[in-house]
Motif scaffolding. Structure first.
Motif, PDB file in Angstrom:
ATOM      1  N   TRP A 143       0.869  -1.143  -0.195  1.00 44.06           N
ATOM      2  CA  TRP A 143       0.038  -0.006   0.057  1.00 44.06           C
ATOM      3  C   TRP A 143       0.949   1.126   0.198  1.00 44.06           C
ATOM      4  CZ3 TRP A 143      -5.273  -0.674   0.058  1.00 44.06           C
ATOM      5  CH2 TRP A 143      -5.775  -1.852   0.275  1.00 44.06           C
ATOM      6  N   ALA A 144       0.373   2.262  -0.662  1.00 43.76           N
ATOM      7  CA  ALA A 144       1.194   3.542  -0.762  1.00 43.76           C
ATOM      8  C   ALA A 144       0.261   4.561  -0.440  1.00 43.76           C
ATOM      9  CB  ALA A 144       1.505   3.873  -2.400  1.00 43.76           C
ATOM     10  N   LYS A 145       0.713   5.615   0.280  1.00 44.44           N
ATOM     11  CA  LYS A 145      -0.195   6.653   0.856  1.00 44.44           C
ATOM     12  C   LYS A 145      -0.827   7.435  -0.469  1.00 44.44           C
ATOM     13  CE  LYS A 145      -0.534  10.287   4.156  1.00 44.44           C
ATOM     14  NZ  LYS A 145       0.239  10.760   5.345  1.00 44.44           N
ATOM     15  N   ALA A 146      -2.170   7.362  -0.418  1.00 46.27           N
ATOM     16  CA  ALA A 146      -2.874   8.021  -1.453  1.00 46.27           C
ATOM     17  C   ALA A 146      -2.947   9.361  -1.281  1.00 46.27           C
ATOM     18  CB  ALA A 146      -4.593   7.504  -1.254  1.00 46.27           C
ATOM     19  N   LEU A 147      -3.152  10.109  -2.644  1.00 48.86           N
ATOM     20  CA  LEU A 147      -3.032  11.534  -2.686  1.00 48.86           C
ATOM     21  C   LEU A 147      -4.390  12.053  -3.155  1.00 48.86           C
ATOM     22  CD1 LEU A 147       0.479  12.077  -4.491  1.00 48.86           C
ATOM     23  CD2 LEU A 147      -0.082  12.038  -1.962  1.00 48.86           C
ATOM     24  N   ASN A 148      -4.589  13.093  -2.832  1.00 49.58           N
ATOM     25  CA  ASN A 148      -6.129  13.677  -3.193  1.00 49.58           C
ATOM     26  C   ASN A 148      -5.887  15.306  -3.547  1.00 49.58           C
ATOM     27  OD1 ASN A 148      -6.053  15.021  -0.828  1.00 49.58           O
ATOM     28  ND2 ASN A 148      -8.037  15.031  -0.477  1.00 49.58           N
ATOM     29  N   ASN A 149      -4.534  15.670  -4.175  1.00 52.45           N
ATOM     30  CA  ASN A 149      -4.591  16.998  -4.520  1.00 52.45           C
ATOM     31  C   ASN A 149      -5.042  17.225  -6.013  1.00 52.45           C
ATOM     32  OD1 ASN A 149      -2.007  15.356  -4.464  1.00 52.45           O
ATOM     33  ND2 ASN A 149      -1.574  16.792  -6.030  1.00 52.45           N
ATOM     34  N   GLN A 150      -5.715  18.160  -6.437  1.00 55.79           N
ATOM     35  CA  GLN A 150      -6.366  18.750  -7.598  1.00 55.79           C
ATOM     36  C   GLN A 150      -5.196  18.881  -8.550  1.00 55.79           C
ATOM     37  OE1 GLN A 150      -8.741  22.036  -7.055  1.00 55.79           O
ATOM     38  NE2 GLN A 150      -9.987  20.957  -5.657  1.00 55.79           N
TER      39      GLN A 150
END
Length: 227
Positions: free
Chosen positions: A217-224
């Motif tokens: 698992w990798a840390k997910a991103l949510n930046n636009q």
């Protein structure tokens, strides 16, 4: 070492002039051939078009310097190839299965911000190849992508989420695409194989979507996305 034999051998001045004439004629024929195919330029080629180009190289190259190959034979062969090309393109326009056979189908690689598992498992596209295509189009993570389509000519087409609809997704750049050893409570993590996102409680949890004992698992991103 006989340098004269290596560079000149039995080449005469008359044959040198003949080579210049042959090259000029074949060069003009190549340009004419490509114009007859109807293409204004050459970018990514389909498998069918690449086959034509490779055949053209052999047809046009040998008569340029082979003394016992008359140019008329190359003209006849190239003319035949043009006719076959035109027939194939006409049949492709009339009959979709024939076009799919020669050029293949467009493949969905990304749907709803996750990789399409069956395409990845069948080796239609590798992770590295996919990541490179996405990065070149300014995409940082899968949460920014609604649809990703691999075209028949090898190009990659994408439809992006709007800024307000951007979700958590698998990172695509090497520094962020790293397996975590410890998880943070409340943080989102993405399966490094398929892109599935979840708030996991332990770093070695199996991905429920992959179903093949995937535990990275990798840390997910949510930046636009930056436009």
């Amino acid at each position: 070492m006989d340098w004269a034999s290596i560079f000149i051998h039995d080449t005469t001045w008359s044959f040198a002039v003949e080579i210049l004439i042959r090259v000029t004629v074949m060069f003009v024929l190549i340009i004419t051939f490509l114009r007859f195919t109807g293409k204004r330029g050459v970018r990514q080629l389909s498998i069918f078009e690449l086959t034509i180009i490779l055949s053209l190289g052999s047809i046009a190259g040998d008569p340029m310097f082979t003394e016992d190959l008359p140019i008329i034979q190359a003209v006849l062969i190239m003319g035949s190839v043009i006719v076959l090309y035109r027939i194939c393109t006409w049949v492709m326009m009339k009959w979709q299965p024939f076009e799919d056979l020669l050029e293949g189908k467009s493949l969905y690689i990304v749907e709803d911000s996750m990789l399409v598992l069956d395409k990845i498992k069948k080796g239609k596209m590798s992770h590295d190849e996919f990541f490179a295509e996405m990065r070149q189009q300014g995409v940082e993570h899968l949460g920014q992508v609604r649809i990703g389509l691999l075209e028949t000519d090898g190009n990659f087409s994408i439809l992006l989420h709007s800024s307000e609809n951007t979700v958590y997704g698998m990172p695509l750049f090497p520094k962020q695409y790293q397996a975590v050893e410890q998880v943070e409570i409340g943080a989102h993590y993405a399966c490094m194989y398929c892109g599935y996102v979840e708030q996991i409680l332990e770093a070695d949890k199996c991905c429920p979507r992959c179903e093949d004992d995937c535990k990275n698992w990798a840390k997910a991103l949510n930046n636009q996305i930056v436009k």
